[in-house]
Design a protein around this motif. Structure first.
Motif, short mmCIF file in Angstrom:
data_model
loop_
_atom_site.label_atom_id
_atom_site.label_comp_id
_atom_site.label_asym_id
_atom_site.label_seq_id
_atom_site.Cartn_x
_atom_site.Cartn_y
_atom_site.Cartn_z
N SER A 290 4.43 -4.30 6.89
CA SER A 290 4.57 -5.57 5.94
C SER A 290 3.90 -5.15 4.57
O SER A 290 4.10 -5.71 3.50
N GLU A 291 3.26 -3.95 4.62
CA GLU A 291 2.58 -3.37 3.28
C GLU A 291 3.24 -2.30 2.76
O GLU A 291 2.78 -1.75 1.92
N VAL A 292 4.63 -2.23 3.16
CA VAL A 292 5.51 -1.06 2.71
C VAL A 292 6.56 -1.70 1.92
O VAL A 292 7.23 -2.64 2.24
N ILE A 293 6.86 -1.18 0.75
CA ILE A 293 8.21 -1.30 0.01
C ILE A 293 9.08 -0.16 0.11
O ILE A 293 8.54 1.21 -0.15
N ALA A 294 10.26 -0.18 0.35
CA ALA A 294 11.04 0.89 0.71
C ALA A 294 12.53 0.72 -0.14
O ALA A 294 12.95 -0.60 -0.25
N MET A 295 12.97 1.79 -0.62
CA MET A 295 14.12 1.72 -1.68
C MET A 295 15.03 2.73 -1.28
O MET A 295 14.74 3.93 -1.01
N GLY A 296 16.50 2.27 -0.99
CA GLY A 296 17.29 3.17 -0.75
C GLY A 296 18.76 2.96 -1.26
O GLY A 296 18.94 1.47 -1.57
N ASP A 297 19.74 3.55 -0.91
CA ASP A 297 21.22 3.26 -1.31
C ASP A 297 22.36 3.87 -0.32
O ASP A 297 23.51 3.61 -0.80
N LYS B 117 0.78 -1.26 -0.03
CA LYS B 117 0.16 0.05 -0.02
C LYS B 117 0.96 1.34 -0.08
O LYS B 117 0.17 2.59 -0.21
N LEU B 118 2.09 1.31 0.29
CA LEU B 118 2.98 2.48 0.45
C LEU B 118 4.43 1.95 -0.09
O LEU B 118 4.86 0.99 0.31
N ILE B 119 4.88 3.00 -0.86
CA ILE B 119 6.39 2.90 -1.39
C ILE B 119 7.10 4.17 -1.00
O ILE B 119 6.82 5.17 -0.94
N THR C 83 2.52 5.61 8.72
CA THR C 83 2.03 4.52 8.43
C THR C 83 0.97 4.34 9.47
O THR C 83 -0.31 3.78 9.47
N LYS C 84 0.90 4.82 10.80
CA LYS C 84 0.11 4.84 11.79
C LYS C 84 -1.12 5.58 11.42
O LYS C 84 -2.20 5.15 11.74
N ILE C 85 -0.75 6.93 10.78
CA ILE C 85 -1.93 7.64 10.42
C ILE C 85 -2.78 6.87 9.28
O ILE C 85 -3.97 7.09 9.51
N TYR C 86 -1.82 6.22 8.51
CA TYR C 86 -2.65 5.80 7.20
C TYR C 86 -3.19 4.40 7.68
O TYR C 86 -3.94 3.85 6.84
N ASN C 87 -3.00 4.00 8.86
CA ASN C 87 -3.46 2.32 9.22
C ASN C 87 -2.76 1.51 8.17
O ASN C 87 -3.49 0.50 7.65
N ALA D 187 -1.92 6.83 -9.01
CA ALA D 187 -3.22 6.90 -9.44
C ALA D 187 -4.24 5.63 -9.16
O ALA D 187 -5.48 5.76 -9.36
N ARG D 188 -3.52 4.59 -8.73
CA ARG D 188 -4.36 3.47 -8.25
C ARG D 188 -4.33 3.15 -6.78
O ARG D 188 -4.58 2.13 -6.07
N GLY D 189 -4.03 4.44 -6.17
CA GLY D 189 -4.33 4.57 -4.80
C GLY D 189 -2.94 4.05 -3.66
O GLY D 189 -3.11 3.85 -2.77
N ILE D 190 -2.05 3.75 -4.37
CA ILE D 190 -0.74 3.27 -3.53
C ILE D 190 0.01 4.72 -3.06
O ILE D 190 0.14 5.64 -3.90
N LYS D 191 0.24 4.82 -1.98
CA LYS D 191 0.98 6.00 -1.34
C LYS D 191 2.24 5.91 -1.83
O LYS D 191 3.03 4.84 -1.51
N VAL D 192 2.84 6.97 -2.09
CA VAL D 192 4.39 7.10 -2.58
C VAL D 192 4.75 8.36 -1.49
O VAL D 192 4.53 9.44 -1.68
#
Length: 273
Positions: free
Chosen positions: A216-223, A4-6, A208-212, A33-38
């Protein structure tokens, strides 16, 4: 799993300075556009992230951004601070004194004036680089005790021995977050310092607590080292192809280099099955 969140680091992950590939822009807008939060999660200041947030459609979709490695969560739509974790005036003064003592070059982002940063020299490569790329006004501090402001984040640079001595003394006195800072490869050692409890992971937990939304529903990218806790915490932590093994070892997946539109490839992989 339905994600649900990137969460996206900027420099070295999504963008190079303010340049973003068309593939990344298209994929991020497709996801929102498909409701996924970024959520942008960056070490940059708010001023330095605004242009990118607009280009990606983050502001249009009313998504908050995480700046200063979690020190600030900001809503561009309302021009409002949602949460901030800062260095006190006493800490600001002490860190300037310690940097001067150990001959480390220091840059501090002002809390009272988002366009201003404090420095202890105007002649270092780090200060010149930061001034050019951040467009911040700088104020040279001769006597730290005169400072009446607070700070969001510090950037430290200089000879390796000096910076390591400074770091050691800081960690004896404080429990700050200290990250490697890689934008100046010609310098011996570069660091950035964030307040305790000021991490991208902490800021994401708050949102994420605000968005409920569950981790486990989060994808995170970093370097970078400032992405370490965020990638460990997220349901899927993804290290870019240009990172060191320490980050890859705790990641669930690895990505291609950011210059090859890695963000778009991950969105295609996890959301366009």
């Amino acid at each position: 799993m339905e994600y649900k969140l990137i969460a996206l680091d900027l420099d070295g992950t999504t963008a190079r300075r303010n340049r973003i590939s068309n593939q990344n822009i298209t994929a991020i807008k497709w996801a929102m556009a498909r409701g996924i939060k970024v959520i942008i999660a960056t070490g940059r200041s708010i001023g330095a992230v605004r242009k990118v947030a607009k280009k990606l459609g983050i502001i249009e979709k009313k998504m908050p951004v995480i700046a200063f490695n979690g020190g600030l969560i900001y809503d561009f739509t309302k021009e409002k601070i949602l949460k901030q974790t800062v260095f006190s005036n006493a800490e600001l003064i002490n860190i300037f004194n310690m940097a001067n003592k150990y001959k480390a070059q220091l840059w501090a982002y002002s809390v009272d004036n988002e366009h201003l940063s404090y420095v202890n020299t105007k002649h270092s490569l780090m200060v010149k680089w930061m001034s050019f790329h951040t467009k911040q006004k700088i104020k040279l501090i001769h006597n730290p005790s005169t400072l009446q402001d607070r700070a969001y984040k510090f950037v430290v640079s200089g000879k390796k021995e000096n910076v390591l001595n400074f770091k050691t003394k800081i960690l004896v006195k404080y429990e700050f977050n200290i990250f490697n800072w890689s934008y100046l490869p010609n310098q011996s050692l570069n660091l950035e310092i964030s307040q305790k409890g000021s991490d991208k992971k902490d800021a994401l937990e708050y949102l994420t607590k605000i968005y409920n939304i569950q981790p486990s529903e989060v994808i995170a990218m970093g370097d970078g080292s400032n992405d370490y806790e965020m990638l460990k915490w997220a349901g899927v932590g993804i290290a870019m192809g240009n990172v060191k093994n320490r980050l890859k070892n705790i990641s669930d997946d690895t990505n291609t280099y950011y210059r090859r539109s890695g963000v778009a490839k991950i969105i295609n992989k996890y959301f366009k099955k």
